[in-house]
Design a protein around this motif. Structure first.
Motif, PDB file in Angstrom:
ATOM      1  N   ALA A 106      50.564   5.634  62.575  1.00 24.32           N
ATOM      2  CA  ALA A 106      51.101   5.347  63.893  1.00 24.32           C
ATOM      3  C   ALA A 106      50.034   5.184  64.869  1.00 24.32           C
ATOM      4  N   ASP A 108      46.619   2.874  64.658  1.00 20.21           N
ATOM      5  CA  ASP A 108      45.715   2.040  63.640  1.00 20.21           C
ATOM      6  C   ASP A 108      44.839   1.066  64.595  1.00 20.21           C
ATOM      7  N   PRO A 109      43.757   1.199  64.195  1.00 24.56           N
ATOM      8  CA  PRO A 109      42.715   0.183  64.827  1.00 24.56           C
ATOM      9  C   PRO A 109      42.785  -1.277  64.637  1.00 24.56           C
ATOM     10  N   VAL A 111      45.438  -3.139  64.921  1.00 18.61           N
ATOM     11  CA  VAL A 111      46.469  -3.849  65.704  1.00 18.61           C
ATOM     12  C   VAL A 111      46.069  -4.969  66.501  1.00 18.61           C
ATOM     13  N   LYS A 169      37.345   5.687  75.269  1.00 26.46           N
ATOM     14  CA  LYS A 169      37.420   6.609  76.202  1.00 26.46           C
ATOM     15  C   LYS A 169      36.938   7.961  75.670  1.00 26.46           C
ATOM     16  N   GLY A 236      50.606   6.577  77.839  1.00 23.15           N
ATOM     17  CA  GLY A 236      51.961   6.421  78.669  1.00 23.15           C
ATOM     18  C   GLY A 236      52.325   5.224  78.480  1.00 23.15           C
ATOM     19  N   GLU A 239      51.760   3.007  81.672  1.00 26.07           N
ATOM     20  CA  GLU A 239      50.508   2.256  82.245  1.00 26.07           C
ATOM     21  C   GLU A 239      50.190   0.970  82.116  1.00 26.07           C
ATOM     22  N   ARG A 240      50.755   0.266  81.214  1.00 29.72           N
ATOM     23  CA  ARG A 240      50.544  -1.194  81.052  1.00 29.72           C
ATOM     24  C   ARG A 240      51.729  -1.691  80.494  1.00 29.72           C
ATOM     25  N   ASP A 279      42.031  10.995  72.271  1.00 28.42           N
ATOM     26  CA  ASP A 279      42.324   9.901  72.680  1.00 28.42           C
ATOM     27  C   ASP A 279      43.225   9.223  71.681  1.00 28.42           C
TER      28      ASP A 279
HETATM   29  P1  ADP Z   1      44.055   4.067  77.810  1.00 26.35           P
HETATM   30  O1  ADP Z   1      43.592   2.746  77.671  1.00 26.35           O
HETATM   31  O2  ADP Z   1      44.481   4.414  79.028  1.00 26.35           O
HETATM   32  O3  ADP Z   1      43.236   5.019  76.984  1.00 26.35           O
HETATM   33  P2  ADP Z   1      45.936   4.522  75.765  1.00 26.35           P
HETATM   34  O4  ADP Z   1      45.247   6.003  75.615  1.00 26.35           O
HETATM   35  O5  ADP Z   1      47.528   4.622  75.881  1.00 26.35           O
HETATM   36  O6  ADP Z   1      45.373   3.749  76.939  1.00 26.35           O
HETATM   37  O7  ADP Z   1      45.593   3.595  74.495  1.00 26.35           O
HETATM   38  C1  ADP Z   1      46.207   2.434  74.270  1.00 26.35           C
HETATM   39  C2  ADP Z   1      45.271   1.451  73.890  1.00 26.35           C
HETATM   40  O8  ADP Z   1      44.923   1.515  72.440  1.00 26.35           O
HETATM   41  C3  ADP Z   1      45.829   0.096  73.955  1.00 26.35           C
HETATM   42  O9  ADP Z   1      45.561  -0.436  75.219  1.00 26.35           O
HETATM   43  C4  ADP Z   1      45.460  -0.808  72.965  1.00 26.35           C
HETATM   44  O10 ADP Z   1      44.204  -1.098  73.223  1.00 26.35           O
HETATM   45  C5  ADP Z   1      45.274   0.317  71.645  1.00 26.35           C
HETATM   46  N1  ADP Z   1      46.614   0.604  71.031  1.00 26.35           N
HETATM   47  C6  ADP Z   1      47.862   0.384  71.390  1.00 26.35           C
HETATM   48  N2  ADP Z   1      48.799   0.579  70.294  1.00 26.35           N
HETATM   49  C7  ADP Z   1      47.757   1.265  69.374  1.00 26.35           C
HETATM   50  C8  ADP Z   1      48.069   1.821  68.064  1.00 26.35           C
HETATM   51  N3  ADP Z   1      49.416   2.037  67.678  1.00 26.35           N
HETATM   52  N4  ADP Z   1      47.231   2.284  67.426  1.00 26.35           N
HETATM   53  C9  ADP Z   1      45.805   2.010  67.848  1.00 26.35           C
HETATM   54  N5  ADP Z   1      45.653   1.563  69.059  1.00 26.35           N
HETATM   55  C10 ADP Z   1      46.437   1.211  69.850  1.00 26.35           C
END
Ligand code: ADP
Ligand code: MG
Length: 338
Positions: A106, A108-109, A111, A169, A236, A239-240, A279
């Protein structure tokens, strides 16, 4: 801007909640713009200004080192050359791989290419709904199996592409903890743009953190009493996002389908001692949905890294797994999960 307003709001809540009554004297505060967001750092005790300066410099360094779109970053090099030797990138991708395994993919870097297709990538241009064949082509390069790590060396099977946006983060929070430790800081509330890292203790009681309401960013769901040395990270679907033909498409993608995660969760807040896991798990929970997230909560406790969660469903339920969370918002039903 929305994030900025919330960051101010959160700090107001933290202040209200009594973070100002530190016995160690006056807090030192700094606002930093990094990782595309406004961060508010508050530290108590020790060498406050030195700790803040070290943390600020570290954030800028991480921004430059990890941003996929910045030529010269380690992620840029990996995505172009297919190999890098870098201790930090290797550690981050190793941890990301573990979360990918724990969450059954679910999180996966790899993506990155999908994020670009949807316009959520770094410098990827306009938001748009990709064609099904474009998604199918990109999906062929998504998978943890395309990343190989040996010591400090990372090898990526191109054209697979990685993005560390899902853990940056959390790792930044870990690095800032190191800055706090080196400067004798006794307590710190680090608001990383809605995600929070709490260092050390407050002698007058636990930290109190406002958890945001996914349906209304000017309101909050409740207040969480938390110990120090904890990460409280929220993902969430609000968020975007962008809208096309009346349909909303958000930035958390399901690596199995290539489309924005179609789960029953609006947001997931993860409380964990490990920043990277916190995170990434928050993102994974959003993809998995409530049942999958609670399943992961159970297995992670014994097999991976223990965490707690506050999950908000699209039918108005707030499911939480830990004590110390006080409901605040109208219109939700709150359920303590045991
Ligand atoms: P934030 O940037 O506020 O920490 P999130 O914690 O929701 O936001 O992280 C989402 C970020 O992770 C996306 O902007 C994207 O770069 C990446 N992402 C989106 N979907 C996935 C996923 N299924 N697996 C790994 N990274 C993802
Ligand atoms: Mg996150």
């Amino acid at each position: 801007m929305k994030k900025y307003i919330f960051a101010l709001f959160l700090i107001a809540c933290l202040a209200l909640a009594g973070c100002g009554r530190q016995p160690d004297g006056t807090p030192h505060r700094r606002t930093v713009f990094a990782m595309d967001t406004v961060m508010n750092l508050t530290v108590y005790g020790g060498n406050g200004e030195a700790a803040l300066s070290a943390a600020e410099q570290e954030l800028y360094r991480l921004d430059a080192h990890l941003a996929r779109g910045t030529a010269g970053s380690v992620v840029y090099a990996l995505n172009h050359d297919g190999t890098v030797i870098d201790r930090e990138a290797a550690a981050l991708l190793r941890a990301s791989g573990s979360v990918a395994q724990a969450s059954d993919g679910a999180f996966d870097p790899t993506v990155a290419e999908l994020l670009d297709l949807w316009g959520f990538g770094s410098g990827a241009g306009e938001h748009r709904v990709p064609l099904p064949e474009e998604i199918a082509a990109a999906l062929a390069h998504v998978g943890e199996k395309y990343v190989h790590i040996d010591g400090e060396q990372v090898i990526l099977d191109l054209p697979a592409q990685v993005d560390l946006g899902g853990v940056a983060k959390g790792w930044a929070g870990e690095r800032m903890f190191a800055c706090m430790k080196e400067n004798g800081i006794t307590g710190a509330a680090l608001d990383l743009g809605g995600d929070v890292a709490l260092w050390g203790g407050k002698l007058d009681g636990p930290w109190r953190v406002a958890i945001k309401d996914p349906a209304d960013e000017s309101a909050y769901l409740g207040v969480l009493e938390a110990e120090g040395d904890r990460f409280i990270m929220t993902s969430g679907v609000y968020e975007r996002y962008f809208e096309e033909n009346g349909v909303r498409y958000h930035h958390i993608l399901d690596p199995k389908t290539g489309y924005p995660a179609d789960s029953d969760l609006l947001s997931a807040t993860v409380i964990c001692k490990d920043g990277i896991w916190a995170d990434a798990l928050a993102t994974a929970c959003c993809v998995l949905g409530a049942d999958g997230a609670l399943e992961l909560w159970k297995t992670a406790a014994t097999e991976w890294v223990p965490f707690d969660a506050i999950l908000v469903t699209d039918d108005g339920r707030v499911l939480y797994t830990c004590d110390g969370f006080t409901a605040q918002a109208e219109g939700y039903t709150y359920e303590r999960v045991a």
